[in-house]
Scaffold this motif. Structure first.
Motif, PDB file in Angstrom:
ATOM      1  N   SER A  22      63.820  21.835 -35.841  1.00  0.00           N
ATOM      2  CA  SER A  22      63.585  22.680 -36.609  1.00  0.00           C
ATOM      3  C   SER A  22      63.497  23.997 -36.558  1.00  0.00           C
ATOM      4  CB  SER A  22      62.202  22.701 -36.655  1.00  0.00           C
ATOM      5  OG  SER A  22      60.981  23.037 -35.083  1.00  0.00           O
ATOM      6  N   SER A  23      63.794  25.286 -37.926  1.00  0.00           N
ATOM      7  CA  SER A  23      63.556  26.306 -37.538  1.00  0.00           C
ATOM      8  C   SER A  23      62.162  27.287 -38.589  1.00  0.00           C
ATOM      9  CB  SER A  23      64.351  26.671 -37.765  1.00  0.00           C
ATOM     10  OG  SER A  23      65.051  27.918 -38.124  1.00  0.00           O
ATOM     11  N   ARG A  24      61.468  27.279 -37.417  1.00  0.00           N
ATOM     12  CA  ARG A  24      60.283  28.235 -38.456  1.00  0.00           C
ATOM     13  C   ARG A  24      60.438  30.028 -38.642  1.00  0.00           C
ATOM     14  NH1 ARG A  24      55.147  26.764 -39.064  1.00  0.00           N
ATOM     15  NH2 ARG A  24      56.026  24.726 -37.234  1.00  0.00           N
ATOM     16  N   VAL A  25      60.123  30.037 -39.859  1.00  0.00           N
ATOM     17  CA  VAL A  25      59.848  31.081 -40.677  1.00  0.00           C
ATOM     18  C   VAL A  25      58.967  31.185 -40.684  1.00  0.00           C
ATOM     19  CG1 VAL A  25      60.791  32.662 -42.362  1.00  0.00           C
ATOM     20  CG2 VAL A  25      61.911  30.704 -41.637  1.00  0.00           C
ATOM     21  N   ASP A  26      58.555  33.161 -40.681  1.00  0.00           N
ATOM     22  CA  ASP A  26      57.107  33.554 -40.619  1.00  0.00           C
ATOM     23  C   ASP A  26      56.922  34.141 -42.431  1.00  0.00           C
ATOM     24  OD1 ASP A  26      54.664  34.371 -40.553  1.00  0.00           O
ATOM     25  OD2 ASP A  26      54.843  36.011 -39.125  1.00  0.00           O
ATOM     26  N   ALA A  27      56.199  33.094 -42.735  1.00  0.00           N
ATOM     27  CA  ALA A  27      55.855  33.150 -44.396  1.00  0.00           C
ATOM     28  C   ALA A  27      54.443  34.409 -44.734  1.00  0.00           C
ATOM     29  CB  ALA A  27      55.704  32.375 -45.202  1.00  0.00           C
ATOM     30  N   ARG A  28      54.268  34.704 -43.314  1.00  0.00           N
ATOM     31  CA  ARG A  28      53.085  35.570 -43.979  1.00  0.00           C
ATOM     32  C   ARG A  28      53.530  37.213 -43.908  1.00  0.00           C
ATOM     33  NH1 ARG A  28      49.771  34.523 -38.270  1.00  0.00           N
ATOM     34  NH2 ARG A  28      52.255  34.852 -37.548  1.00  0.00           N
ATOM     35  N   ASN A  29      54.504  37.552 -43.264  1.00  0.00           N
ATOM     36  CA  ASN A  29      55.501  38.995 -43.894  1.00  0.00           C
ATOM     37  C   ASN A  29      56.606  38.317 -44.909  1.00  0.00           C
ATOM     38  OD1 ASN A  29      53.516  39.853 -42.068  1.00  0.00           O
ATOM     39  ND2 ASN A  29      54.920  39.534 -40.827  1.00  0.00           N
ATOM     40  N   HIS A  30      55.783  38.421 -45.472  1.00  0.00           N
ATOM     41  CA  HIS A  30      57.075  37.589 -47.167  1.00  0.00           C
ATOM     42  C   HIS A  30      57.039  39.492 -47.719  1.00  0.00           C
ATOM     43  CE1 HIS A  30      53.769  38.711 -50.330  1.00  0.00           C
ATOM     44  NE2 HIS A  30      53.258  37.652 -49.774  1.00  0.00           N
ATOM     45  N   PRO A  31      58.497  39.969 -48.469  1.00  0.00           N
ATOM     46  CA  PRO A  31      58.595  40.917 -48.912  1.00  0.00           C
ATOM     47  C   PRO A  31      58.397  41.272 -49.831  1.00  0.00           C
ATOM     48  CG  PRO A  31      60.383  39.306 -49.373  1.00  0.00           C
ATOM     49  CD  PRO A  31      59.904  38.915 -48.121  1.00  0.00           C
ATOM     50  N   PHE A  32      56.907  39.897 -50.754  1.00  0.00           N
ATOM     51  CA  PHE A  32      56.677  41.095 -51.704  1.00  0.00           C
ATOM     52  C   PHE A  32      55.605  40.943 -51.760  1.00  0.00           C
ATOM     53  CE2 PHE A  32      60.073  37.428 -52.500  1.00  0.00           C
ATOM     54  CZ  PHE A  32      61.093  37.713 -53.207  1.00  0.00           C
ATOM     55  N   GLU A  33      54.979  41.094 -50.662  1.00  0.00           N
ATOM     56  CA  GLU A  33      53.400  41.994 -50.482  1.00  0.00           C
ATOM     57  C   GLU A  33      53.507  43.237 -50.806  1.00  0.00           C
ATOM     58  OE1 GLU A  33      49.263  40.749 -48.119  1.00  0.00           O
ATOM     59  OE2 GLU A  33      51.428  40.931 -47.006  1.00  0.00           O
ATOM     60  N   GLU A  34      53.319  43.796 -50.276  1.00  0.00           N
ATOM     61  CA  GLU A  34      53.703  45.230 -50.782  1.00  0.00           C
ATOM     62  C   GLU A  34      54.369  45.876 -52.256  1.00  0.00           C
ATOM     63  OE1 GLU A  34      56.008  49.494 -49.230  1.00  0.00           O
ATOM     64  OE2 GLU A  34      56.380  47.347 -48.275  1.00  0.00           O
ATOM     65  N   HIS A  35      54.734  44.822 -53.107  1.00  0.00           N
ATOM     66  CA  HIS A  35      55.464  45.039 -53.895  1.00  0.00           C
ATOM     67  C   HIS A  35      53.872  45.019 -55.079  1.00  0.00           C
ATOM     68  CE1 HIS A  35      57.350  44.347 -58.179  1.00  0.00           C
ATOM     69  NE2 HIS A  35      58.017  45.538 -58.138  1.00  0.00           N
ATOM     70  N   LEU A  36      53.587  43.708 -54.855  1.00  0.00           N
ATOM     71  CA  LEU A  36      52.193  43.096 -55.159  1.00  0.00           C
ATOM     72  C   LEU A  36      51.142  44.414 -54.654  1.00  0.00           C
ATOM     73  CD1 LEU A  36      52.325  39.529 -54.796  1.00  0.00           C
ATOM     74  CD2 LEU A  36      52.613  40.351 -57.167  1.00  0.00           C
ATOM     75  N   ASN A  37      50.690  44.574 -53.988  1.00  0.00           N
ATOM     76  CA  ASN A  37      49.659  45.639 -54.113  1.00  0.00           C
ATOM     77  C   ASN A  37      50.144  47.070 -54.534  1.00  0.00           C
ATOM     78  OD1 ASN A  37      48.531  43.683 -52.264  1.00  0.00           O
ATOM     79  ND2 ASN A  37      48.837  44.311 -50.299  1.00  0.00           N
ATOM     80  N   ARG A  38      51.666  47.439 -54.365  1.00  0.00           N
ATOM     81  CA  ARG A  38      51.118  48.204 -55.533  1.00  0.00           C
ATOM     82  C   ARG A  38      51.060  48.729 -57.139  1.00  0.00           C
ATOM     83  NH1 ARG A  38      54.689  52.717 -54.963  1.00  0.00           N
ATOM     84  NH2 ARG A  38      54.268  54.635 -56.999  1.00  0.00           N
ATOM     85  N   GLN A  39      50.829  47.302 -56.968  1.00  0.00           N
ATOM     86  CA  GLN A  39      50.880  47.682 -59.097  1.00  0.00           C
ATOM     87  C   GLN A  39      49.243  47.439 -58.642  1.00  0.00           C
ATOM     88  OE1 GLN A  39      53.942  47.588 -60.924  1.00  0.00           O
ATOM     89  NE2 GLN A  39      55.130  47.478 -59.221  1.00  0.00           N
ATOM     90  N   ASP A  40      49.040  46.647 -58.156  1.00  0.00           N
ATOM     91  CA  ASP A  40      47.146  46.714 -58.398  1.00  0.00           C
ATOM     92  C   ASP A  40      46.795  48.284 -58.062  1.00  0.00           C
ATOM     93  OD1 ASP A  40      46.705  44.087 -58.648  1.00  0.00           O
ATOM     94  OD2 ASP A  40      46.451  44.296 -56.325  1.00  0.00           O
ATOM     95  N   ASN A  41      47.004  49.093 -57.057  1.00  0.00           N
ATOM     96  CA  ASN A  41      47.137  50.172 -56.719  1.00  0.00           C
ATOM     97  C   ASN A  41      47.212  51.403 -58.469  1.00  0.00           C
ATOM     98  OD1 ASN A  41      46.513  49.353 -54.459  1.00  0.00           O
ATOM     99  ND2 ASN A  41      48.670  50.399 -53.551  1.00  0.00           N
TER     100      ASN A  41
END
Length: 675
Positions: free
Chosen positions: A259-278
């Motif tokens: 198997s190959s595990r990817v850390d989905a917690r550090n996805h590249p869209f979280e910062e963009h979503l937070n920016r819109q709320d800000n």
């Protein structure tokens, strides 16, 4: 119901049930709607604003926080300070009070006007009742909010038109006199709409990212000897696909799983979503905040955020007040008071910190009496989040304090209030503890309360009979030093200090302690010359009609109705009205010192009586004869106009020590007679 309101409700229901503005929403359509709004075509844009306000959690939270701050504000009608003594100002104030008290939905109307900060504009239609105030002037019963998607205009500055059919581009021009209108050039929803679309697109990409990378990838390594194209290969592949599809089954011997595990917690869209709320929070708070308070951020952070929303609401309230003054107050005053300058106005504003503290103090007093204040109501009034303290509720204050063991109960026939009963029991307790001699306790009871010496002896009972101070002339043991003598002074024969010095230095004055100090001062030869009333209450506001000093024929009417309003307001504010010197608190250029604080008001047949807790300096001034009169300070701006130059004061701002009172009642202190 008004015609515009009825049509708006019908058309709004049709639009709501037949059209969802979120279908096919993308950035191109948003730009198109914003451009239409700049041309004055608001129908689709405003309906989209409403839907986004309901769907976006950050935007909805900002709207509710600001609305909650506005709900805590206090509306009032005031007269201009330069016209406080002008009868015309009080007549106008009475007209405005009657008009605003008649409006059935004033709070909802104010909240709707506040929404213009988010949607760009808001209209309230004046709904007239059947009562005629003057020829051609009718009373207003309601200020009906009309939804924003029923308005259009030609360009940015064209006249407003009402659109009954939201699918039509034609409208009927409205009469500005029948509406109260608020416009905001840079509404929050313009920025929030763009942020909402961007968040929606990022959310879709986030979902795809989690679907593709959120679960670990599985690899099957075929066992040795199985070659592609052979029957064994196809059989193995069928088994492997079955296991892969539902994560269960058996693989042929020799197959390996990787198997190959990817850390989905550090996805590249979280910062963009937070920016819109800000971005939404920045727009809603005028760049004062970048994010809403989060759980666990602490009380200080929460209070800081609340103060920010309170300041924003105060700005909105000031603008709404000006709009009402121009579009409601002015036409009414011009119609009912023709030819007069505008001398009164309506406004809303946040309660001051002093008012909030008074309300919290009032809640504390209610709780001491054994009642539980409503947390939601006081949270709304004060802005503080209130929570119950775990544990049993405090018991109700007993009618009389229990006397220490070994004493007789206090005679229930005595006319004493709760404070006097507690003070009397405290004296008995002090004697029981050996703090003061028994004889001194008896003298204090006789001097401070309406009891005879026999009754005082009966109340004291057997307490303190074993503690008999020797004659004051008894000499101390000269072999002891002062340092050795001081720790044992309470147990030595002979009085260690004078009787008056045994009372606490900070006297409330006007109560039993002030009376007792006066009595003891005389007993030891300290003649003060003046004494305070035995029960501590002073006659401060008489009943009658009195001229207003410095006015041209204005008369103030002091009757039970006005004095009752003063007493109720005093109780609601928790008491504690300032007693200053010669009206110093009304002059910003003068130093303000407290002579005392009025803690109780009592409405009696002859007027208002007040009990004052004197400061040290204030007590010296009234018992030493420096000041003899206590004058009430009324707010003429809040007085009720009775017509013909007569006003009824309803707000008591405080009191002032003076030697030149405008209202003559009893003096604070009376001259002692030689005994």
């Amino acid at each position: 119901m008004s015609r515009a309101t009825a049509l708006a409700r019908f058309a709004g229901h049709f639009v709501q049930t037949e059209f969802s503005p979120l279908r096919g929403l993308d950035m191109a359509r948003v730009v198109h709607l914003l451009e239409a709004g700049e041309r004055g075509d608001y129908c689709d844009l405003q309906w989209l604003y409403r839907t986004v306000e309901k769907r976006d959690a950050t935007l909805r939270a900002c709207r509710r926080k600001i609305a909650a701050s506005i709900l805590r504000m206090d509306p009032s009608v005031r007269v201009m300070k330069h016209a406080a003594a002008d009868p015309r100002a009080h007549r106008q104030a009475a007209t405005l009070r009657a008009a605003y008290e008649r409006i059935q939905n004033l709070s909802a109307a104010v909240r709707f006007l506040a929404e213009a900060d988010f949607r760009g504009f808001a209209h309230l239609e004046k709904v007239y009742g059947k009562d005629r105030l003057a020829p051609g002037v009718w009373a207003i019963d309601r200020l009906e909010p009309v939804p924003q998607w029923h308005f259009r205009r030609s360009g940015i500055y064209g006249p407003w038109e009402f659109v009954s059919d939201t699918s039509s581009a034609e409208g009927e021009e409205i009469d500005p006199a029948r509406f109260i209108t608020r416009e905001v050039d840079d509404p929050v929803d313009e920025i929030a709409l763009i942020a909402f679309v961007r968040k929606s697109l990022s959310q879709k990409d986030w979902d795809a990212f989690v679907e593709g990378y959120g679960l670990p990838w599985l690899f099957f390594i075929m066992p040795p000897g199985i070659n592609p194209g052979t029957p064994e290969y196809y059989d193995w592949m069928a088994v492997a696909r079955g296991v892969m599809s539902d994560a269960r089954g058996a693989l042929p011997s020799g197959t390996q799983v990787a198997s190959s595990r990817v850390d989905a917690r550090n996805h590249p869209f979280e910062e963009h979503l937070n920016r819109q709320d800000n971005e939404i929070v920045l727009a809603a708070t005028s760049s004062l905040l970048t994010m809403l308070t989060q759980s666990g951020s602490g009380t200080l952070a929460g209070n800081a955020h609340q103060k920010t929303f309170d300041s924003i609401a105060a700005r909105i309230a000031a603008q709404i007040s000006e709009i009402f003054q121009a579009q409601f107050d002015l036409p009414l005053i011009q119609a009912l008071h023709p030819g007069e300058p505008v001398l009164a106005y309506w406004e809303i504003g946040h309660a001051s910190e002093k008012q909030v503290a008074a309300r919290l103090g009032h809640a504390a007093q209610i709780r001491k009496l054994g009642y539980k204040p409503d947390a939601a109501q006081f949270s709304e009034l004060t802005g503080y989040r209130l929570e119950d303290i775990p544990g049993p509720a405090p018991a109700r204050e007993p009618a009389a304090a229990a006397a220490p063991e070994g004493t007789e109960s206090i005679d229930p026939g005595l006319t004493l209030n709760g404070a006097q009963v507690r003070a009397m029991a405290k004296i008995v307790q002090d004697v029981s503890a050996g703090t003061i001699p028994r004889a001194t306790g008896v003298e204090i009871l006789v001097a401070a309360f309406p009891v005879s010496r026999e009754k005082a002896e009966e109340i004291m009972g057997e307490v303190g009979r074993g503690f008999d101070p020797a004659d004051a002339s008894a000499a101390p043991d000269e072999s002891e030093t002062d340092e050795e003598r001081l720790p044992n002074r309470a147990n030595r024969t002979g009085p260690a200090v004078s009787l008056a010095d045994q009372l606490p230095p900070a006297s409330p004055g006007g109560g039993w302690l002030g009376k007792a100090r006066s009595f003891l001062n005389r007993a030891i030869g300290r003649e003060t010359g003046f004494e305070l009333p035995a029960d501590g209450f002073l006659h401060v506001v008489p009943i009658g009609e009195f001229p207003v000093e410095g006015s041209e024929g204005l008369v103030q009417v002091l009757d039970p109705r006005g004095l009752g309003a003063m007493a109720i307001r005093f109780i609601r504010q928790g008491g504690g009205s300032l007693v200053d010197y010669d009206g110093a608190s009304g002059d910003l250029d003068r130093e303000t010192r407290a002579a005392g604080w009025a803690e109780e008001l009592d409405l009696r047949p002859d007027g208002l009586w007040a009990r004052v807790r004197w400061s040290d300096q204030g007590l010296d001034d009234v018992t030493g004869g420096t000041y003899r009169w206590l004058a009430p300070v009324f707010s003429l701006e809040d007085a009720e106009d009775l017509g013909e130059g007569r006003i009824r004061p309803r707000v008591l701002e405080g009191f002032s020590l003076t030697n030149k009172p405008a209202l003559r009642t009893q003096p604070v202190s009376k001259i002692l007679q030689d005994e």
